[in-house]
Design a protein around this motif. Sequence first.
Motif, mmCIF file in Angstrom:
data_model
loop_
_atom_site.group_PDB
_atom_site.id
_atom_site.type_symbol
_atom_site.label_atom_id
_atom_site.label_comp_id
_atom_site.label_asym_id
_atom_site.label_seq_id
_atom_site.Cartn_x
_atom_site.Cartn_y
_atom_site.Cartn_z
ATOM 1 N N SER A 276 0.828 -1.208 0.000
ATOM 2 C CA SER A 276 0.000 0.000 0.000
ATOM 3 C C SER A 276 0.862 1.258 0.000
ATOM 4 O O SER A 276 0.598 2.214 -0.743
ATOM 5 N N LEU A 277 1.906 1.266 0.828
ATOM 6 C CA LEU A 277 2.767 2.441 0.931
ATOM 7 C C LEU A 277 3.522 2.715 -0.362
ATOM 8 O O LEU A 277 3.812 3.868 -0.696
ATOM 9 N N ILE A 278 3.849 1.650 -1.095
ATOM 10 C CA ILE A 278 4.641 1.815 -2.316
ATOM 11 C C ILE A 278 3.794 2.226 -3.501
ATOM 12 O O ILE A 278 4.328 2.664 -4.536
ATOM 13 N N ARG A 279 2.478 2.114 -3.401
ATOM 14 C CA ARG A 279 1.623 2.414 -4.556
ATOM 15 C C ARG A 279 1.802 3.847 -5.064
ATOM 16 O O ARG A 279 1.922 4.051 -6.277
ATOM 17 N N PRO A 280 1.826 4.867 -4.205
ATOM 18 C CA PRO A 280 2.083 6.217 -4.739
ATOM 19 C C PRO A 280 3.438 6.335 -5.418
ATOM 20 O O PRO A 280 3.597 7.121 -6.355
ATOM 21 N N VAL A 281 4.419 5.554 -4.956
ATOM 22 C CA VAL A 281 5.731 5.566 -5.602
ATOM 23 C C VAL A 281 5.619 5.021 -7.023
ATOM 24 O O VAL A 281 6.237 5.548 -7.962
ATOM 25 N N GLY A 282 4.818 3.959 -7.184
ATOM 26 C CA GLY A 282 4.583 3.435 -8.526
ATOM 27 C C GLY A 282 3.954 4.476 -9.423
ATOM 28 O O GLY A 282 4.318 4.611 -10.604
ATOM 29 N N GLY A 283 3.011 5.248 -8.874
ATOM 30 C CA GLY A 283 2.398 6.322 -9.649
ATOM 31 C C GLY A 283 3.378 7.421 -9.984
ATOM 32 O O GLY A 283 3.401 7.948 -11.103
ATOM 33 N N ARG A 284 4.226 7.777 -9.022
ATOM 34 C CA ARG A 284 5.226 8.826 -9.251
ATOM 35 C C ARG A 284 6.249 8.391 -10.296
ATOM 36 O O ARG A 284 6.628 9.185 -11.172
ATOM 37 N N LEU A 285 6.712 7.144 -10.218
ATOM 38 C CA LEU A 285 7.635 6.630 -11.227
ATOM 39 C C LEU A 285 6.993 6.625 -12.612
ATOM 40 O O LEU A 285 7.650 6.919 -13.618
ATOM 41 N N ALA A 286 5.711 6.292 -12.645
ATOM 42 C CA ALA A 286 4.999 6.291 -13.921
ATOM 43 C C ALA A 286 4.864 7.703 -14.479
ATOM 44 O O ALA A 286 4.954 7.914 -15.697
ATOM 45 N N ASP A 287 4.645 8.691 -13.595
ATOM 46 C CA ASP A 287 4.604 10.087 -14.041
ATOM 47 C C ASP A 287 5.912 10.466 -14.731
ATOM 48 O O ASP A 287 5.921 11.206 -15.712
ATOM 49 N N ARG A 288 7.009 9.946 -14.210
ATOM 50 C CA ARG A 288 8.333 10.360 -14.698
ATOM 51 C C ARG A 288 8.809 9.541 -15.889
ATOM 52 O O ARG A 288 9.336 10.092 -16.861
ATOM 53 N N TYR A 289 8.640 8.217 -15.819
ATOM 54 C CA TYR A 289 9.227 7.342 -16.832
ATOM 55 C C TYR A 289 8.210 6.701 -17.776
ATOM 56 O O TYR A 289 8.599 6.076 -18.756
ATOM 57 N N GLY A 290 6.928 6.841 -17.464
ATOM 58 C CA GLY A 290 5.900 6.203 -18.269
ATOM 59 C C GLY A 290 5.347 4.971 -17.577
ATOM 60 O O GLY A 290 6.106 4.097 -17.145
ATOM 61 N N GLY A 291 4.030 4.915 -17.454
ATOM 62 C CA GLY A 291 3.406 3.805 -16.744
ATOM 63 C C GLY A 291 3.632 2.467 -17.404
ATOM 64 O O GLY A 291 3.781 1.445 -16.729
ATOM 65 N N ALA A 292 3.662 2.437 -18.743
ATOM 66 C CA ALA A 292 3.826 1.168 -19.448
ATOM 67 C C ALA A 292 5.189 0.544 -19.131
ATOM 68 O O ALA A 292 5.288 -0.669 -18.938
#
Length: 451
Positions: A278-294
């Motif tokens: 749960s805590l890492i989920r926003p990090v996944g979103g932030r990484l996707a903002d920067r590098y692309g979700g795909a």
Amino acid sequence: MTAPGRWIQHWDPEDETFWRTTGEKMARRNLCFSVLSEHIGFSVWTMWSVLVLFMGPEYGLSPADKFLLTSMVTLVGAVVRIPYTFAVAIFGGRNWTVVSAAALLVPTAAAFAVMEPGTSFSTFMLVGLLAGIGGGNFASSMTNINAFFPLRKKGWALGLNAGGGNIGVPVIQIAALAIIGASGGPRVLLGLYIPLIVVAAVLAARHMDNIASVRNDTGAAKEASKDAHTWIMSFLYIGTFGSFIGYSFAFGQVLTTQFGRTPLQAAYVTFIGPLLGSLIRPVGGRLADRYGGARITLYTFVAMGAATAVLIAASMQKSLALFTVAFVVLFVLTGLGNGSTYKMIPGIFQAKALAKGLRDEEAAAYGRRLSGASMGLIGAVGALGGVGINLAFRQSFLSYGSGTGAFVAFLACYAVCFVVTWSVYLRRRPARTITTSPATEEKPQLSYAEV
């Protein structure tokens, strides 16, 4: 700006001046109280993953009965996400948050009433099905919050909203650990949540808002359901969120059934995976903002496959330590994937808007409209993965006496998810396949790697 009944008549988060002077503060306030309501919804939805640990031999339930019970709770939580998505457009995000939060009193009070030895399995099943409504809060919350934030902030905002909700899973597990350790019963746990539900509903009524432009647009869901990307992303979300919620329900039961852990011993570790995921989920979103979700999603499925392979080896070797560590790592990876897949959704529909020739606010409005509608459908289908996981564990234990067979099936699923992610969103097409036909999706596909 805000009409009586807390209706916002004008909302344009893509306008940087509007966002900086007015929009950001209001969006963050709504996000805060949305997280609270969704958090408690997740706790109520997943409370049966904890309650079954309290249910010893005196309850007369076999491990297969418990897996079936949690599977059906997960199923209801997945199905109700569809009408909950429509509810935002019909009633307004704030109004529906109040109603859906207050409705959590029903399954919590019902479980409080029946939780004792001698209650029939059918009664437990019926009351468990009521708890499924807690899973619907996610869909309405994500649809609502998606409308509040600009595209450049959606990965972080949706990740924080979903992650804060997902934390409801480990929180109820930690609460159960404390109660079991203090020799308390399941009714103590349920009694703690009744006043919290009331508080969440009252705070939502006092501090949240409805966006007028979102209301009565029920046709968006119908349009989104006809788009192939809605169903492709639903399949990928089965791999990420389906894994998260399925493992959240099953982890404690696997430890007690396969490794002989007591409920207290299982409770000491079952909350760790969902908490970190749960805590890492926003990090996944932030990484996707920067590098692309795909890209992030693709790498996540590779890592999930590797962690599952380790779980298979640990299961076959009966290594509790390795099994526990690998399971926790797998939880973390599902959290990353949850954040990155949900960031892909608004990006995909924004790309489609640009491909249609739409620009500026018109393109942004199109993306918000369809991505918000598709999120409910994707969340519903994705949650069905949790049903599959619990049924797979049930069958694996019935057939082989362990969860190894289920993990082999999960490994194959992650491999397919990897192939789909790469082939649809990351594979570069040869130039000759690009045509000018308005029916083709090839031109926008070249930009999907950035979503």
